[in-house]
Design an enzyme around this catalytic site. Structure first.
Site, PDB file in Angstrom:
ATOM      1  N   CYS A 220      41.178  56.274  34.741  1.00 25.25           N
ATOM      2  CA  CYS A 220      41.669  55.949  36.089  1.00 25.25           C
ATOM      3  C   CYS A 220      42.979  56.655  36.440  1.00 25.25           C
ATOM      4  CB  CYS A 220      41.832  54.443  36.254  1.00 25.25           C
ATOM      5  SG  CYS A 220      42.716  53.629  34.925  1.00 25.25           S
TER       6      CYS A 220
ATOM      7  N   HIS B 138      47.141  52.800  41.011  1.00 26.03           N
ATOM      8  CA  HIS B 138      48.039  53.586  40.169  1.00 26.03           C
ATOM      9  C   HIS B 138      48.781  54.591  41.055  1.00 26.03           C
ATOM     10  CE1 HIS B 138      46.241  51.804  36.775  1.00 26.03           C
ATOM     11  NE2 HIS B 138      45.493  52.792  36.316  1.00 26.03           N
TER      12      HIS B 138
HETATM   13  N1  LIG Z   1      40.140  48.750  34.972  1.00 22.08           N
HETATM   14  C1  LIG Z   1      40.266  50.027  35.293  1.00 22.08           C
HETATM   15  O1  LIG Z   1      41.117  50.432  36.128  1.00 22.08           O
HETATM   16  C2  LIG Z   1      39.380  51.042  34.662  1.00 22.08           C
HETATM   17  C3  LIG Z   1      39.391  52.322  35.193  1.00 22.08           C
HETATM   18  C4  LIG Z   1      38.560  53.306  34.636  1.00 22.08           C
HETATM   19  C5  LIG Z   1      37.773  52.991  33.572  1.00 22.08           C
HETATM   20  N2  LIG Z   1      37.782  51.734  33.044  1.00 22.08           N
HETATM   21  C6  LIG Z   1      36.885  51.477  31.927  1.00 22.08           C
HETATM   22  O2  LIG Z   1      35.766  50.744  32.413  1.00 22.08           O
HETATM   23  C7  LIG Z   1      35.294  49.869  31.377  1.00 22.08           C
HETATM   24  C8  LIG Z   1      35.284  48.432  31.904  1.00 22.08           C
HETATM   25  O3  LIG Z   1      36.630  48.089  32.214  1.00 22.08           O
HETATM   26  P1  LIG Z   1      37.018  46.737  33.000  1.00 22.08           P
HETATM   27  O4  LIG Z   1      38.441  46.936  33.353  1.00 22.08           O
HETATM   28  O5  LIG Z   1      36.010  46.421  34.060  1.00 22.08           O
HETATM   29  O6  LIG Z   1      36.872  45.658  31.801  1.00 22.08           O
HETATM   30  P2  LIG Z   1      36.647  44.072  31.902  1.00 22.08           P
HETATM   31  O7  LIG Z   1      37.165  43.539  33.175  1.00 22.08           O
HETATM   32  O8  LIG Z   1      37.163  43.534  30.630  1.00 22.08           O
HETATM   33  O9  LIG Z   1      35.029  43.932  31.910  1.00 22.08           O
HETATM   34  C9  LIG Z   1      34.252  44.276  30.778  1.00 22.08           C
HETATM   35  C10 LIG Z   1      32.773  44.186  31.091  1.00 22.08           C
HETATM   36  O10 LIG Z   1      32.047  44.568  29.910  1.00 22.08           O
HETATM   37  C11 LIG Z   1      31.128  43.521  29.572  1.00 22.08           C
HETATM   38  N3  LIG Z   1      30.991  43.433  28.120  1.00 22.08           N
HETATM   39  C12 LIG Z   1      31.974  43.248  27.209  1.00 22.08           C
HETATM   40  N4  LIG Z   1      31.442  43.202  25.960  1.00 22.08           N
HETATM   41  C13 LIG Z   1      30.112  43.352  26.102  1.00 22.08           C
HETATM   42  C14 LIG Z   1      29.016  43.400  25.208  1.00 22.08           C
HETATM   43  N5  LIG Z   1      29.186  43.268  23.886  1.00 22.08           N
HETATM   44  N6  LIG Z   1      27.767  43.583  25.701  1.00 22.08           N
HETATM   45  C15 LIG Z   1      27.574  43.720  27.038  1.00 22.08           C
HETATM   46  N7  LIG Z   1      28.560  43.681  27.952  1.00 22.08           N
HETATM   47  C16 LIG Z   1      29.822  43.505  27.482  1.00 22.08           C
HETATM   48  C17 LIG Z   1      31.761  42.267  30.138  1.00 22.08           C
HETATM   49  O11 LIG Z   1      30.737  41.292  30.274  1.00 22.08           O
HETATM   50  P3  LIG Z   1      31.086  39.698  30.202  1.00 22.08           P
HETATM   51  O12 LIG Z   1      31.708  39.348  31.513  1.00 22.08           O
HETATM   52  O13 LIG Z   1      29.753  39.096  30.007  1.00 22.08           O
HETATM   53  O14 LIG Z   1      32.037  39.529  29.054  1.00 22.08           O
HETATM   54  C18 LIG Z   1      32.282  42.786  31.456  1.00 22.08           C
HETATM   55  O15 LIG Z   1      31.237  42.897  32.395  1.00 22.08           O
HETATM   56  C19 LIG Z   1      36.222  50.085  30.181  1.00 22.08           C
HETATM   57  O16 LIG Z   1      35.668  51.041  29.312  1.00 22.08           O
HETATM   58  C20 LIG Z   1      37.484  50.629  30.820  1.00 22.08           C
HETATM   59  O17 LIG Z   1      38.242  51.411  29.911  1.00 22.08           O
HETATM   60  C21 LIG Z   1      38.535  50.742  33.574  1.00 22.08           C
END
Ligand SMILES: NC(=O)c1ccc[n+]([C@@H]2O[C@H](COP(=O)([O-])OP(=O)(O)OC[C@H]3O[C@@H](n4cnc5c(N)ncnc54)[C@H](OP(=O)(O)O)[C@@H]3O)[C@@H](O)[C@H]2O)c1
Length: 355
Positions: free
Chosen positions: A136, A261
């Site tokens: 991001c 950001h």
């Molecule tokens: N936040 C940002 O600004 C951003 C920007 C770019 C990229 N990213 C990337 O995008 C990804 C998601 O980030 P996020 O910020 O959305 O994280 P988050 O809010 O913690 O959400 C994580 C998601 O992954 C699911 N999950 C976790 N463990 C799992 C498993 N074992 N099997 C299946 N599903 C699982 C969770 O499901 P449950 O709800 O069922 O736990 C939830 O839907 C990460 O790799 C992060 O680095 C994030």
């Protein structure tokens, strides 16, 4: 290369539909021109059975299993790195083109790292059936930089980030919310340790309190004191721009902003640049908004940029001591263009490929 099955409207899976990025992704899918047939929502077994709204309908969340990918043409992954690392190849092996938002595959030479406004052609070369979405922080500046690079030829970058807590997912947002409630109403910031005492152990995913504070750290420790986030910005910028030796210096800083950001950018180019031409380029580049009138108090801030799609650029100046360099202040919504929107744009590029 995995190609789409010849169906009229492709089936899309959103893996991680319940997370911070997944939630925004469902909003974006509901707002954009609809190119999809079925949209399947997938998360961990903890969320199976929950119903989430997408395209005006409630769709039940399924647990992540191999069978969940049967019949899926494109699978967008918004899950932690280790989950993507294990499951993206499984989805690809079952015939889906994976667009992955995690850091698991970004630097894999067999996985393209794509920003549709900058290197859309790269999406077709995907021998593993996986396309990566950049980090991001990189995404919050790269559309504007790509436009300037196309005209001026980028030679060096010096970047400082001011990163929102939602960059650390739902846990980051919750930590700031709780910390703010703990510090509210007390007299803070007058002696060392008072914010730290008020926040106690509620640091969430951050090494220091982020409420009423500025934390010069994002990610995990890498060689020689660099953070993983800083290395990502360097390595990913080089890969997207096709400049493998570009000198890039980055300092990543977390600030008490929920979403968006911001970055200061010092960009040095091949030859002399003019502010007028830079402003013309930024004003007309797809996906960029120029917001630059300091005399009228106009520059981008997270409070105005949140919820919007473009990269906003302000404070465009020629470097004081270098006629080949520009100084910029850039803001981008880390959950939209910085994550969900770019992933959706890549998925749409794949969906538009001739079968
Ligand atoms: N936040 C940002 O600004 C951003 C920007 C770019 C990229 N990213 C990337 O995008 C990804 C998601 O980030 P996020 O910020 O959305 O994280 P988050 O809010 O913690 O959400 C994580 C998601 O992954 C699911 N999950 C976790 N463990 C799992 C498993 N074992 N099997 C299946 N599903 C699982 C969770 O499901 P449950 O709800 O069922 O736990 C939830 O839907 C990460 O790799 C992060 O680095 C994030």
């Amino acid at each position: 290369m995995t190609v789409l099955r010849a169906t009229a409207r492709p089936t899309l899976a959103v893996v991680g539909a319940t997370g911070a990025v997944g939630t925004v992704m469902l909003q974006i899918l509901s707002q954009r021109a609809d190119v999809w047939g079925e949209i399947r929502l997938i998360a961990s077994p903890r969320s199976a059975g929950r119903k989430l709204a997408v395209r005006g309908e409630l769709v039940e969340v399924a647990a992540l299993t191999e069978e969940a990918f049967d019949g899926v043409d494109v699978a967008m992954f918004d899950v932690p790195d280790e989950v993507a690392e294990r499951w993206a190849p499984i989805a690809a092996a079952r015939g889906a083109v994976v667009v992955d938002n995690s850091g698991a595959f970004r630097m894999d030479p067999e996985v393209p790292l794509v920003v549709p406004e900058v290197n859309p052609h790269a999406v077709r070369a995907r021998p593993r059936g996986i396309v990566s979405n950049p980090n991001c922080t990189t995404l919050s500046m790269i559309v504007a930089l790509g436009a300037l690079h196309a005209e001026f030829g980028l030679r060096e970058l010096v970047v400082s980030s001011y990163q929102a807590v939602s960059g650390a997912g739902r846990a980051g947002v919750e930590a700031l919310r709780q910390q703010l409630s703990l510090v509210a109403g007390t007299e803070l910031g007058t002696s060392p340790g008072d914010v730290r005492r008020a926040v106690g152990d509620l640091r969430g995913p951050f090494p220091e309190p982020v409420a009423l504070n500025v934390v010069p750290w994002a990610g995990s420790l890498r060689e020689d004191g660099w953070s993983s986030e800083e290395m990502k910005v360097r390595d990913e910028s080089r890969k997207i721009l096709g400049l493998p030796k570009l000198p890039v210096a980055v300092t990543c800083v977390r600030v008490p902003v929920v979403t968006v950001h911001s970055l200061t950018v010092h960009a040095r180019f091949q030859d002399e640049v003019t502010v007028d031409r830079a402003r013309e380029i930024l004003a007309t580049a797809p996906g960029v908004v120029l917001c630059d009138n300091p005399a009228a108090g106009e520059f981008p801030t997270p409070a105005d940029v949140v919820g919007t799609d473009p990269t906003w650029v302000g404070r465009v100046r020629r470097a004081l001591d270098d006629p080949t360099a520009l100084e910029l202040f850039v803001c981008g919504d880390n959950l939209r263009k910085g994550a969900a929107l770019n992933t959706v744009q890549i998925a749409e590029l794949v969906a538009a490929e001739p079968s």
